[in-house]
Design a protein around this motif. Structure first.
Motif, PDB file in Angstrom:
ATOM      1  N   TYR A 159       2.822  -3.846 -16.506  1.00 54.26           N
ATOM      2  CA  TYR A 159       4.238  -4.047 -15.662  1.00 54.26           C
ATOM      3  C   TYR A 159       3.855  -3.643 -14.455  1.00 54.26           C
ATOM      4  O   TYR A 159       4.671  -4.313 -13.539  1.00 54.26           O
ATOM      5  CB  TYR A 159       5.034  -3.190 -16.486  1.00 54.26           C
ATOM      6  N   LEU A 160       3.182  -2.878 -13.920  1.00 54.83           N
ATOM      7  CA  LEU A 160       3.700  -2.703 -12.671  1.00 54.83           C
ATOM      8  C   LEU A 160       3.121  -3.368 -11.814  1.00 54.83           C
ATOM      9  O   LEU A 160       3.488  -3.664  -9.809  1.00 54.83           O
ATOM     10  CB  LEU A 160       2.838  -1.060 -12.659  1.00 54.83           C
ATOM     11  N   ALA A 161       1.736  -3.909 -12.483  1.00 58.35           N
ATOM     12  CA  ALA A 161       1.070  -5.204 -11.044  1.00 58.35           C
ATOM     13  C   ALA A 161       1.708  -6.522 -11.086  1.00 58.35           C
ATOM     14  O   ALA A 161       2.209  -7.043  -9.849  1.00 58.35           O
ATOM     15  CB  ALA A 161       0.025  -5.832 -11.710  1.00 58.35           C
ATOM     16  N   ASN A 162       2.257  -6.622 -12.429  1.00 53.35           N
ATOM     17  CA  ASN A 162       3.747  -7.341 -12.540  1.00 53.35           C
ATOM     18  C   ASN A 162       4.591  -7.254 -11.429  1.00 53.35           C
ATOM     19  O   ASN A 162       5.412  -8.441 -10.775  1.00 53.35           O
ATOM     20  CB  ASN A 162       3.818  -7.764 -13.723  1.00 53.35           C
ATOM     21  N   LEU A 163       5.121  -6.251 -11.688  1.00 53.71           N
ATOM     22  CA  LEU A 163       5.868  -5.770 -10.605  1.00 53.71           C
ATOM     23  C   LEU A 163       5.692  -5.979  -9.037  1.00 53.71           C
ATOM     24  O   LEU A 163       6.693  -7.161  -8.626  1.00 53.71           O
ATOM     25  CB  LEU A 163       7.172  -4.503 -10.977  1.00 53.71           C
ATOM     26  N   ILE A 164       4.784  -5.605  -8.405  1.00 53.67           N
ATOM     27  CA  ILE A 164       4.194  -6.248  -6.778  1.00 53.67           C
ATOM     28  C   ILE A 164       4.115  -7.485  -7.185  1.00 53.67           C
ATOM     29  O   ILE A 164       4.094  -7.746  -5.782  1.00 53.67           O
ATOM     30  CB  ILE A 164       3.251  -5.551  -6.882  1.00 53.67           C
ATOM     31  N   GLY A 165       3.717  -7.641  -8.310  1.00 51.68           N
ATOM     32  CA  GLY A 165       3.653  -9.380  -7.910  1.00 51.68           C
ATOM     33  C   GLY A 165       4.729 -10.186  -7.823  1.00 51.68           C
ATOM     34  O   GLY A 165       5.422 -11.109  -7.037  1.00 51.68           O
ATOM     35  N   LEU A 166       6.276  -9.843  -8.284  1.00 45.11           N
ATOM     36  CA  LEU A 166       7.747 -10.096  -8.217  1.00 45.11           C
ATOM     37  C   LEU A 166       7.221  -9.738  -6.511  1.00 45.11           C
ATOM     38  O   LEU A 166       8.516 -10.616  -6.094  1.00 45.11           O
ATOM     39  CB  LEU A 166       7.899  -9.498  -8.991  1.00 45.11           C
ATOM     40  N   LEU A 167       7.262  -9.021  -6.603  1.00 47.75           N
ATOM     41  CA  LEU A 167       7.804  -8.761  -4.865  1.00 47.75           C
ATOM     42  C   LEU A 167       7.027  -9.844  -3.603  1.00 47.75           C
ATOM     43  O   LEU A 167       6.655  -9.182  -2.726  1.00 47.75           O
ATOM     44  CB  LEU A 167       7.188  -7.192  -4.177  1.00 47.75           C
ATOM     45  N   ASN A 168       6.184 -10.467  -4.246  1.00 51.31           N
ATOM     46  CA  ASN A 168       4.796 -11.206  -3.414  1.00 51.31           C
ATOM     47  C   ASN A 168       3.718 -10.108  -2.533  1.00 51.31           C
ATOM     48  O   ASN A 168       3.449 -10.340  -0.714  1.00 51.31           O
ATOM     49  CB  ASN A 168       5.334 -11.981  -1.956  1.00 51.31           C
ATOM     50  N   CYS A 169       3.384  -8.662  -2.989  1.00 48.60           N
ATOM     51  CA  CYS A 169       2.903  -7.970  -2.704  1.00 48.60           C
ATOM     52  C   CYS A 169       3.253  -7.988  -1.086  1.00 48.60           C
ATOM     53  O   CYS A 169       2.426  -7.075  -0.589  1.00 48.60           O
ATOM     54  CB  CYS A 169       1.575  -8.692  -2.206  1.00 48.60           C
ATOM     55  N   ASP A 170       4.393  -7.585  -1.062  1.00 51.89           N
ATOM     56  CA  ASP A 170       5.346  -7.467   0.339  1.00 51.89           C
ATOM     57  C   ASP A 170       6.381  -5.944   0.091  1.00 51.89           C
ATOM     58  O   ASP A 170       7.033  -6.577  -0.334  1.00 51.89           O
ATOM     59  CB  ASP A 170       6.238  -8.365   0.828  1.00 51.89           C
ATOM     60  N   PRO A 171       5.709  -5.210   0.412  1.00 53.82           N
ATOM     61  CA  PRO A 171       6.218  -3.767   0.607  1.00 53.82           C
ATOM     62  C   PRO A 171       7.225  -4.193   0.891  1.00 53.82           C
ATOM     63  O   PRO A 171       8.997  -2.922   1.021  1.00 53.82           O
ATOM     64  CB  PRO A 171       5.729  -2.700   0.931  1.00 53.82           C
ATOM     65  N   THR A 172       7.813  -4.264   2.497  1.00 51.08           N
ATOM     66  CA  THR A 172       9.136  -4.718   3.008  1.00 51.08           C
ATOM     67  C   THR A 172      10.175  -5.690   2.185  1.00 51.08           C
ATOM     68  O   THR A 172      11.628  -4.995   2.659  1.00 51.08           O
ATOM     69  CB  THR A 172       9.049  -5.270   4.403  1.00 51.08           C
ATOM     70  N   LEU A 173      10.059  -5.818   1.498  1.00 54.67           N
ATOM     71  CA  LEU A 173      11.517  -6.824   0.875  1.00 54.67           C
ATOM     72  C   LEU A 173      11.575  -5.846  -0.126  1.00 54.67           C
ATOM     73  O   LEU A 173      13.301  -6.006   0.321  1.00 54.67           O
ATOM     74  CB  LEU A 173      10.927  -7.846  -0.598  1.00 54.67           C
ATOM     75  N   GLU A 174      11.067  -4.506  -0.865  1.00 54.35           N
ATOM     76  CA  GLU A 174      12.654  -3.560  -1.232  1.00 54.35           C
ATOM     77  C   GLU A 174      11.796  -2.555  -1.068  1.00 54.35           C
ATOM     78  O   GLU A 174      10.736  -2.156  -1.483  1.00 54.35           O
ATOM     79  CB  GLU A 174      12.520  -3.802  -2.869  1.00 54.35           C
ATOM     80  N   PRO A 175      12.045  -1.890  -0.106  1.00 48.78           N
ATOM     81  CA  PRO A 175      10.684  -0.750   0.753  1.00 48.78           C
ATOM     82  C   PRO A 175      11.206   0.660  -0.408  1.00 48.78           C
ATOM     83  O   PRO A 175      10.506   1.423  -0.932  1.00 48.78           O
ATOM     84  CB  PRO A 175      11.735   0.182   1.547  1.00 48.78           C
ATOM     85  N   GLU A 176      12.404   0.951  -0.847  1.00 46.51           N
ATOM     86  CA  GLU A 176      12.370   2.051  -2.567  1.00 46.51           C
ATOM     87  C   GLU A 176      11.505   1.886  -2.963  1.00 46.51           C
ATOM     88  O   GLU A 176      10.820   2.522  -4.177  1.00 46.51           O
ATOM     89  CB  GLU A 176      14.398   2.618  -2.229  1.00 46.51           C
ATOM     90  N   ILE A 177      11.979   0.434  -3.742  1.00 48.96           N
ATOM     91  CA  ILE A 177      11.298   0.712  -5.233  1.00 48.96           C
ATOM     92  C   ILE A 177      10.094   0.020  -5.000  1.00 48.96           C
ATOM     93  O   ILE A 177       9.330   0.161  -5.792  1.00 48.96           O
ATOM     94  CB  ILE A 177      11.747  -1.924  -5.543  1.00 48.96           C
TER      95      ILE A 177
END
Length: 966
Positions: A801-819
Motif C-alpha cells: 500500500y505504501l509503495a502504491n501511495l508513493i507511486g500516486l505521489l509520482n515519487c515527488d515528496p514536494t507534492l504533499e509534504p506532510e503525507i
C-alpha cells in the motif's frame, strides 16, 4: 549673524539663498513622494558640496525656524564628511553662531541641532578641543567667542553657570547631553577610539559643577532648569558611566557628587516626580552607582513625613503622578537594598520602609483597574520571598536570626494578596475592557506563583491558614472571600496534593457545609465561587483517593453541577479525574453512575464535552472491575449509548441534516475515544513482562469479539457517511490506537486486520491521510515484540500500500509534504522487524521506489520529508541481528542506494541545505560512518563529484573534513 569663511573653505557660487530656502520649505509641505525624494536628493547634494559651509551659514539667517534647523543640520553633515578639512577655528565659528542665536532667543529645535554640530567638532579625530563645556560657558560670559587658551582667566565653572540666563543654561545642558550621548556611541575597544572617552573625562569636573548648580533648587528657582539637569544627569551621564566607567572609581566618585542634590529634590514640590524617576532609573539600571552612604541618605527621605503622606494618598486611591513616582522609587530602593532590608529587620528605617512596601499592597481598587502599583509591589515581594528561601538553602545548618521576622512578613504578604485577588462584583467587571480583565487575571496568576514560593518557606502553616480563612468565609457566607481562598488553595495543589500532611486540613474543609451550600438554592452564590469549588475537587483528587469516605458527598455535588451551563464542563472534568484516580473504590457504584448518565442524556442543553468526559469516567470504573464477564455487561451499556448517537447520525443524514449528522457522528466517535482512553491500564499498574500478548490469549479475547464488532460498526457507519471530515478520521484513528499498548485482551484491543483494513481503504483523497499513516506507524511501533503471523501479514500488505501511495505521489515528496513525511515514518517502522517484506518477489519494483523516494526527500526543500528521510536512513544504516536471507537483501540495497544517498547528503551539507537543517542531516551521517565499511568511498566520490554545490571549498578542505568525520 554671519560666519566669516576663508576662501579655502568656500569659494564657488551656490544657488541663491531664496531658491534654497524655498526648496527646504517645500520639503515640509504635503506633496507626492517623488517630489519629496527629488527635493531631498538636490538638497543633499548641496549639503555635501564644497559650498555646503556657505549654505549652512546662509540658512541659519533665515526667518523660518525649519530652514534654520536645516542649516544647523548641514553643519553637522559637513563636519562629519569633511572633518579632515576643518580646524579648531570651525568650533569657534560655531560657538559664535550659537551665542548669537541664544541671544536672539532661538528655539530648542535649532539650538539642539547646532549643539550636535558642536559635538561633531568635539569628536573630530584631529580636534584638540577638550574643555568644550567650559569653553561654551566662557563664550556666553564674554559675549563673544574666546580662545581656548584664555579659559583659565574666567571664574570657576560653578560661578559661571550661576551667571547664565535661562536659555543659556538650557543650551549648556543640551550640549552636555548631546556630547556624552554621542561619545557613548563610540566603542572604546581600540587606542584610536579611546581618545574620545578621554575627552568625555576632561569635561566631567565641569559637568558636575553644572549639575550641582542646576539641581540646587531653592525658593523661586526655575524648576524647568532643574528638570532638564536631572534628565541630563541620569539619562545621559549616569548611563554613560554605566557603560564606560564601571571599573573607574575615580570617575564614578566625581559623578556621585551630584546624587545628594537629586535626593534633596525629593522634598521639593514641583520637581519631586522628575527626581523620583531619576533615582528610580539609576537604582533599577545601575544600582552600583549608589554607595552605602547614598542608601543611608535616601532611607530617611523615604521615611519622611512628606513621602509618607504621598504614599498614604495611594492607599486611599489617589494615584497622582508624585505618589506613583515615589512608589516606584520605593520599590526600586527595595530591590537594590533587599539584602539589608531583609537581614536588618530591627533597624528603624528598614522596618518603616518594609511597612511602606507592605502598604503598597493595600491600595484601594482592583489590580489592573484602579490600583496601578499593586502588580509592581507583588513583583518585589516575590523577589523578597525568593531571597529568603535562597538564604535558607545557603545556610542549611544554621537558621539566620532574621528568619523569624521574614516568615512573619511573608505571612502578611500572603494575606494582603489574598485580599487583593478577591473578585469584584459583576456590575464592576461588566465595565472592564479586555485589557483590564487580562491584567487582573495576570495578577491572580502571579499570586499563585507567590503562594507556591511561600509554601517552600512556610510549609503546612500556610495551608492551615488558608483552610481557616476558607472555613471562616464559608461560615460568614462571604462568597468573594471564599472564592479567593479556594483560588489560593488551588494554586497550592501542585506542591501539596500528593502529601497526606494536608489531609487533616482538607478533611475539615470537605467535611464542612461547602458542598451543601453550593447546592443550596436559597444562596445566591456567584459562578466564580462555584467554579473554584469544582476546581478544588479536580486539583485534590489524590486526597479523595486516600480518603474515600468523602466521595459520596463530593460526587453528589459534581453531578448536581452538571446541570449548570457555566459549571458543566468543569464538573465533568472533575468527575472524570475522580473516577480515574478512585476507580477501584467506585467499582460497586458503577450502575449508579450509568443511571446518572442516563439522566444526563435526557437534558436538552448538555454540552457534548460533558457527555464525553462523564462516559469516560464510567469507563475508568469499568476497567477496575476484576471479572471480565461483569466488565463486559457494564461496557455493553456504554456501547448502547454510543450506538444510539450513531443511529441518530445516520438518521439525520437521511433527512439531509448534514450539520447535525456530523455533530452526532463526531460526538459518538469522541465518546469512544474517551472510553478507550479510560479503559487503558493505569500507568501505575504493575506490568507483567511475562504476560501473554492479546493474540496469545484467544480464550480471553473471544469474550470481547462481539464488542469489537459493535465498535468497528460504529466507526464504519460514521466514516462511511462523513469520510471527508478530518475530525471524523482523526477520532477513528484515536479509537484504533487506544488498544495498541495494551498487553491483555480488552474491548479496544482489536485484531490487526481492523487497522489494516482502515489504512488500506484510504487514499490521497482521504482527509487527514497523514494521521491515518501515523496510526499505522504507531501500530507497527507497538507491535515490534509481537511477531505473529497476523502482524507480519499486515506489514506485508502495508508495504505494498505504501509503495502504491508513493507511486500516486509520482515519487515527488514536494507534492504533499506532510503525507510524504508520514509515508517515510511508516516505512521506518519496518526496520528491523519487518524487513523480510523486501524478500517478497511481488514487491520487486516497490522496494526501489521506496528508497528512491527517501533520497529525493533528502534533496527536497521541504523540511518535514527531509527530516523523516534522515531518520529513516539513520535507522537503516544500523546493524541488526537479521536472518541470512534478509541481510543479503539489505546489503544489496545498501550497495545500490548507499552511494546515491551519500551524493544527495553531500549536496545538502555542501551548500544546498539551510543551517537549521544540518543537525537533522548529521544523524544518518553519524550512523553511517560508524557502521558502513564503504562509507568513506561513498562520501569521497560524492565530495569530489563534478556537481559539488560550492566552488569555495577546495580539495584540501574536503579531504580534511572527510578525515575528521571518519
Amino acid at each position: 549673524m554671519s560666519f566669516n569663511y576663508d576662501s579655502t573653505i568656500a569659494s564657488a557660487a551656490i544657488p541663491s539663498f531664496e531658491e534654497v530656502e524655498q526648496l527646504v520649505q517645500k520639503l515640509y509641505l504635503p506633496g507626492s513622494s517623488q517630489d519629496v525624494s527629488e527635493i531631498q536628493d538636490r538638497l543633499q547634494r548641496l549639503q555635501r558640496s564644497p559650498q555646503g559651509w556657505q549654505l549652512a551659514d546662509s540658512l541659519l539667517q533665515s526667518q523660518d525656524e525649519k530652514v534654520r534647523f536645516f542649516g544647523a543640520l548641514t553643519f553637522t553633515i559637513k563636519i562629519n564628511i569633511d572633518w579632515h578639512e576643518i580646524a579648531f577655528e570651525m568650533a569657534v565659528l560655531l560657538l559664535t553662531g550659537l551665542k548669537e542665536l541664544v541671544a536672539a532667543g532661538e528655539g530648542q529645535l535649532v539650538l539642539r541641532k547646532l549643539c550636535t554640530s558642536l559635538v561633531a567638532c568635539f569628536l573630530c579625530p584631529l580636534a584638540s578641543w577638550d574643555k568644550s563645556l567650559r569653553h561654551l560657558l566662557c563664550c556666553f560670559q564674554a559675549g563673544n567667542a574666546v580662545h581656548k587658551e584664555s579659559l583659565g582667566q574666567f571664574p570657576s565653572t560653578s560661578d559661571l553657570i550661576r551667571c547664565m540666563d535661562r536659555l543659556q543654561t538650557l543650551t549648556i545642558l543640551w550640549f552636555a547631553t548631546t556630547l556624552i550621548e554621542e561619545a557613548g556611541k563610540i566603542t572604546s575597544t581600540s587606542v584610536q577610539t579611546h581618545q574620545y572617552h578621554d575627552k568625555a573625562w576632561a569635561n566631567l569636573e565641569d559637568v558636575v559643577s553644572i549639575f550641582q548648580a542646576t539641581l540646587d533648587v531653592h525658593t523661586g528657582a526655575d524648576i524647568k532648569l532643574a528638570e532638564e539637569g536631572m534628565k541630563c544627569f541620569q539619562q545621559s551621564w549616569v548611563m554613560y558611566a554605566h557603560q564606560e566607567w564601571m571599573d573607574k572609581p575615580r570617575e564614578l566618585d566625581f559623578l556621585r557628587k551630584v546624587t545628594p542634590y537629586a535626593m534633596h529634590n525629593l522634598t521639593v514640590e514641583g520637581i519631586l516626580e522628575v527626581a523620583a524617576e531619576c533615582l528610580t532609573d539609576i537604582l533599577g539600571n545601575f544600582s552600583a552607582f549608589f554607595k552605602s552612604n547614598d542608601f543611608n541618605s535616601l532611607a530617611p527621605i523615604l521615611c519622611g513625613q512628606s513621602v509618607e503622606a504621598l504614599l498614604l494618598s495611594l492607599k486611599h486611591g489617589d494615584f497622582n503622578a508624585d505618589s506613583m513616582a515615589l512608589a516606584r522609587l520605593l520599590l526600586a530602593y527595595g530591590d537594590a537594598a533587599l539584602h539589608n532590608l531583609a537581614t536588618h529587620p530591627d533597624d528603624a528605617y528598614s522596618r518603616q520602609i518594609m511597612q511602606q512596601l507592605l502598604q503598597l499592597l493595600t491600595c484601594e481598587g482592583f489590580p489592573g483597574a484602579e490600583d496601578e502599583i499593586c502588580t509592581s509591589a507583588l513583583e518585589f515581594w516575590q523577589t523578597y520571598t525568593e531571597f529568603v528561601i535562597d538564604s535558607i538553602f545557603s545556610e542549611p545548618h544554621e537558621m539566620p536570626h532574621w528568619m523569624v521576622r521574614a516568615r512573619e512578613t511573608v505571612v502578611q504578604v500572603v494575606e494582603l494578596c489574598w485580599n487583593k485577588i478577591q473578585m469584584p462584583p459583576q456590575d464592576i467587571i461588566s465595565h472592564w475592557d479586555s485589557e483590564t480583565r487580562g491584567d487582573f487575571k495576570a495578577f491572580r496568576a502571579d499570586v499563585e506563583d507567590l503562594l507556591q514560593s511561600s509554601y517552600t518557606l512556610l510549609g503546612i502553616e500556610l495551608f492551615n491558614r488558608l483552610v481557616e480563612l476558607a472555613l471562616e468565609s464559608l461560615s460568614n457566607r462571604a462568597w468573594q472571600r471564599l472564592e479567593a481562598t479556594l483560588f489560593c488553595l488551588n494554586g497550592l495543589s501542585e506542591p501539596v496534593s500528593d502529601k497526606d500532611s494536608v489531609d487533616q486540613d482538607l478533611s475539615r474543609l470537605f467535611d464542612s457545609t461547602l458542598f451543601g451550600d453550593m447546592m443550596n438554592p436559597e444562596f445566591s452564590i456567584p459562578p466564580k465561587v462555584q467554579q473554584a469549588s469544582v476546581n478544588i475537587i479536580t486539583n485534590y483528587t489524590a486526597f479523595f483517593e486516600r480518603n474515600t469516605n468523602f466521595l459520596p458527598a463530593m460526587l453528589t455535588y459534581l453531578f448536581h453541577s452538571l446541570r449548570n451551563p457555566i459549571l458543566g464542563i468543569a464538573a465533568a472534568k472533575a468527575i472524570n479525574r475522580t473516577c480515574d484516580s478512585c476507580r477501584v473504590s467506585l467499582v460497586s457504584e458503577v450502575q449508579a453512575f450509568v443511571q446518572q448518565y442516563k439522566i444526563l442524556l435526557t437534558w436538552n442543553d448538555v454540552e457534548l464535552g460533558t457527555k464525553e468526559r462523564v462516559i469516560g469516567a464510567i469507563a475508568a470504573i469499568i476497567q477496575a472491575i476484576p471479572s471480565e464477564n461483569v466488565k463486559l455487561v457494564a461496557f455493553s451499556q456504554l456501547i448502547e449509548f454510543v450506538e444510539s448517537d450513531v443511529k441518530d447520525c445516520v438518521s439525520m443524514m437521511e433527512n439531509k441534516s448534514v450539520d447535525i449528522s456530523q455533530s452526532k457522528g463526531l460526538h459518538a466517535l469522541r465518546c469512544l475515544v474517551s472510553i478507550g482512553k479510560a479503559l487503558q491500564v493505569p500507568d501505575e499498574a504493575i506490568i507483567n513482562l511475562e504476560a501473554e500478548s492479546p493474540a496469545q490469549s484467544p480464550g480471553k479475547a473471544e469474550i470481547w469479539n462481539s464488542v469489537h464488532s459493535r465498535i468497528v460498526h460504529c466507526i464504519q457507519a460514521v466514516t462511511g457517511l462523513l469520510a471527508g471530515d478530518g475530525e471524523i478520521i482523526e477520532a477513528s484513528c484515536q479509537i484504533l490506537r487506544s488498544g495498541y499498548k495494551e498487553t491483555a485482551p480488552g474491548p479496544f484491543v482489536f485484531a490487526p486486520e481492523i487497522t489494516e483494513a482502515f489504512l488500506t481503504s484510504s487514499d490521497l483523497k482521504t482527509a487527514r491521510l497523514e494521521y491515518v499513516l501515523d496510526t499505522a506507524a504507531a501500530f507497527l511501533g507497538t507491535h515490534t515484540m509481537r511477531q505473529t503471523t497476523k502482524v507480519n501479514s499486515v506489514a506485508r500488505t502495508w508495504f505494498g500500500y505504501l509503495a502504491n501511495l508513493i507511486g500516486l505521489l509520482n515519487c515527488d515528496p514536494t507534492l504533499e509534504p506532510e503525507i510524504a513525511s508520514s509515508c517515510i515514518e511508516l516505512a521506518e517502522k519496518f526496520i528491523p522487524y519487518h524487513l523480510n517484506v523486501f524478500l517478497d518477489l511481488g514487491y520487486r519494483d516497490e522496494v526501489p521506489r521506496l528508497f528512491e523516494f527517501t533520497i529525493r526527500s533528502i534533496s527536497c526543500r521541504e523540511i518535514m520529508p527531509k527530516r523523516s528521510a534522515s531518520l529513516f536512513w539513520a535507522s537503516f544504516f544500523q546493524k541488526y541481528e537479521l536472518s541470512t536471507d534478509v541481510q543479503s537483501v539489505v546489503d544489496v540495497i545498501l550497495q545500490e542506494y548507499g552511494p546515491r544517498f551519500c551524493h544527495a547528503l553531500i549536496q545538502e551539507i555542501g551548500g544546498e541545505a539551510s543551517r537549521s537543517e544540518l543537525d537533522t542531516l548529521a544523524e544518518p551521517l553519524k550512523k553511517m560512518v560508524f557502521v558502513q565499511i564503504s562509507a568513506k568511498v561513498w562520501l569521497s566520490n560524492a565530495l569530489f563529484s563534478n556537481d559539488f554545490p560550492s566552488q569555495k571549498i577546495g580539495d584540501h578542505e574536503k579531504r580534511l573534513w572527510l578525515q575528521k568525520i571518519m
